[in-house]
Scaffold this motif. Structure first.
Motif, PDB file in Angstrom:
ATOM      1  N   GLU A   1      17.216  37.108  -9.285  1.00 51.17           N
ATOM      2  CA  GLU A   1      16.346  36.111  -9.878  1.00 51.17           C
ATOM      3  C   GLU A   1      15.872  35.041  -8.883  1.00 51.17           C
TER       4      GLU A   1
ATOM      5  N   SER B   1      14.504  37.337 -15.985  1.00 54.08           N
ATOM      6  CA  SER B   1      13.838  36.367 -16.869  1.00 54.08           C
ATOM      7  C   SER B   1      12.420  36.087 -16.416  1.00 54.08           C
ATOM      8  N   ALA B   2      11.598  35.684 -17.372  1.00 55.76           N
ATOM      9  CA  ALA B   2      10.237  35.244 -17.077  1.00 55.76           C
ATOM     10  C   ALA B   2      10.153  33.728 -17.092  1.00 55.76           C
ATOM     11  N   GLU B   3      11.263  33.069 -17.386  1.00 55.45           N
ATOM     12  CA  GLU B   3      11.254  31.618 -17.526  1.00 55.45           C
ATOM     13  C   GLU B   3      11.496  30.900 -16.203  1.00 55.45           C
ATOM     14  N   PHE B   4      12.544  31.301 -15.475  1.00 57.07           N
ATOM     15  CA  PHE B   4      12.898  30.621 -14.237  1.00 57.07           C
ATOM     16  C   PHE B   4      12.794  31.509 -13.010  1.00 57.07           C
TER      17      PHE B   4
ATOM     18  N   ARG C   1      11.984  40.424 -18.263  1.00 55.44           N
ATOM     19  CA  ARG C   1      11.546  39.133 -18.799  1.00 55.44           C
ATOM     20  C   ARG C   1      12.624  38.411 -19.610  1.00 55.44           C
ATOM     21  N   SER C   2      13.520  39.158 -20.253  1.00 59.49           N
ATOM     22  CA  SER C   2      14.571  38.545 -21.066  1.00 59.49           C
ATOM     23  C   SER C   2      15.679  39.560 -21.309  1.00 59.49           C
TER      24      SER C   2
ATOM     25  N   SER D   1      18.933  34.211 -19.922  1.00 63.01           N
ATOM     26  CA  SER D   1      18.438  35.413 -19.248  1.00 63.01           C
ATOM     27  C   SER D   1      18.442  35.252 -17.731  1.00 63.01           C
ATOM     28  N   HIS D   2      18.110  34.058 -17.258  1.00 64.62           N
ATOM     29  CA  HIS D   2      18.111  33.793 -15.816  1.00 64.62           C
ATOM     30  C   HIS D   2      19.533  33.814 -15.259  1.00 64.62           C
TER      31      HIS D   2
END
Length: 297
Positions: A161, A191-194, A212-213, A224-225
Motif C-alpha cells: 500500500e 485500498s482506494a482510500e489511502f 480497492r477494499s 483496508s489500508h
C-alpha cells in the motif's frame, strides 16, 4: 568542564532510555544514523555478509509500537535469514498531522535509508542479496531510497500500500518509475482510500475487491489500508494465489500468464517472469486467503 559532563550524562541517559524504549534483546543492537531522530534496530544476523532485509514502517508507527512489525521481522528471520533490520523514524511518524508533521520529513527519511543501504554495502553486504519491505509512507520511502541507492542495484523490494496522499498529487514524484528501485518490485494494493492509484511495479497485487477494499476491514489501524502488512505476514504460511481478473476489476496491464501456484508475498517466485496486475481474493477472517492453507507448521 561541568557543562561538558552534564551533556555527556544527558546523552548517555538518552541512549539507555532509547534502548529500553525499543525493548532491545541481547542479540540486537541499535545503530544511529546521520539524522538524530532516526535509528536502526539490527538483529543478530547482521554479522553475516550474505544477505540483508530492512523493514520500513508507516505513519503513526515505530519499531516498538506497531503490532505487525515484530511478526514481519520474525518471519523474515525464519524464512530469509541473514541481517534483518527495522528502521525507526517514529520521532517523525508519531504525529496526528500527516501532511504538516510527517510528509515534510519524507526526504530526511529517504536520505537516511539510502545512507543505510550504502553503509551495509560498505560492511560487505551484497546489494543484489538485499531486500526491503515498506508499508504506506514507508513504502514510498523505500522506493525512493532504492532509486537513490542505485537504479536496479537492490535485489528485491516488496511494498504494501504505497501511500497515495501527498505523493500521487506531486507531479514530479508521480512520474518516477518504481521499477528502478530494485531488480524486482512487488506492490500489494488493498485500498482506494489511502493507497496510491499507480499500478506500475513489476507485479501489482490487487487484493480483495480489485485492490480497492477488503472484507476484513475494521476500525483503524486495520482498515483496508492497514490490513496490507497483515496479509503479507499471513502469506509466509498461507498461500494467496493469483486468480483470473473479474469483470468488475479495471486494469490497463493485467498479467496474462502465471504459474498455477504463483502467490503474493515474500515467497512469491519473482524469478518466474510474471509482469503486470494480478488479482487475489481475500476473506473476512484470518488467514485471509481463500484457498486451503498448505504451509502451516
Amino acid at each position: 568542564m561541568g557543562q561538558f559532563l552534564v551533556r555527556r550524562v544527558v546523552q548517555i541517559g538518552a541512549i539507555f532510555g532509547l534502548l529500553a524504549a525499543v525493548h532491545v534483546a541481547s542479540s540486537e543492537r541499535v545503530t544511529a544514523s546521520p539524522d538524530e531522530h532516526i535509528f536502526f534496530v539490527e538483529g543478530d544476523g547482521c554479522t553475516e555478509k550474505d544477505k540483508f532485509s530492512i523493514v520500513v514502517h508507516g505513519w503513526k508507527e515505530g519499531c516498538n509500537r506497531t503490532e505487525w512489525i515484530p511478526d514481519t521481522l520474525s518471519n523474515l528471520t525464519e524464512y530469509r535469514g541473514g541481517c534483518v533490520i527495522c528502521m525507526d523514524f517514529s520521532k517523525y511518524a508519531v504525529t496526528e498531522d500527516y501532511f504538516g508533521g510527517l510528509v515534510p520529513h519524507f526526504y530526511r527519511v529517504v536520505d537516511t535509508l539510502a545512507w543505510k543501504l550504502r553503509e551495509l554495502e560498505g560492511r560487505g553486504f551484497d546489494p543484489a542479496n538485499g531486500h526491503m519491505f515498506g508499508f504506506s509512507f514507508g513504502a514510498q520511502a523505500a522506493i525512493e531510497a532504492g532509486r537513490r541507492f542505485g537504479l536496479g542495484k537492490l535485489g528485491r523490494l516488496d511494498v504494501c500500500e504505497p501511500a497515495g496522499p501527498g505523493f500521487d498529487s506531486d507531479g514530479t514524484f508521480s512520474v518516477l518509475n518504481p521499477r528502478l528501485a530494485a531488480r524486482n518490485v512487488q506492490c500489494i494494493h488493498t485500498s482506494a482510500e489511502f493507497g496510491t492509484f499507480r499500478r506500475d511495479c513489476h507485479q501489482n497485487w490487487m487484493m480483495g475487491n480489485c485492490g480497492r477494499s477488503q472484507l476484513a476491514a475494521g476500525p483503524f489501524p486495520k482498515g483496508s489500508h492497514g490490513l496490507c502488512p497483515y496479509f503479507y505476514n499471513s502469506a509466509f504460511r498461507n498461500e494467496f494465489r493469483a486468480t483470473a481478473k473479474r469483470p468488475e476489476c479495471f486494469s490497463f496491464r493485467a498479467a496474462t500468464d502465471w504459474p498455477p501456484t504463483f502467490r503474493m508475498g515474500y515467497l512469491s517466485d519473482v524469478q518466474a517472469g510474471v509482469f503486470g496486475d494480478l488479482f487475489c481474493p481475500t476473506t473476512k477472517a484470518y488467514p485471509f486467503n481463500e484457498i486451503a492453507t498448505t504451509n502451516e507448521v
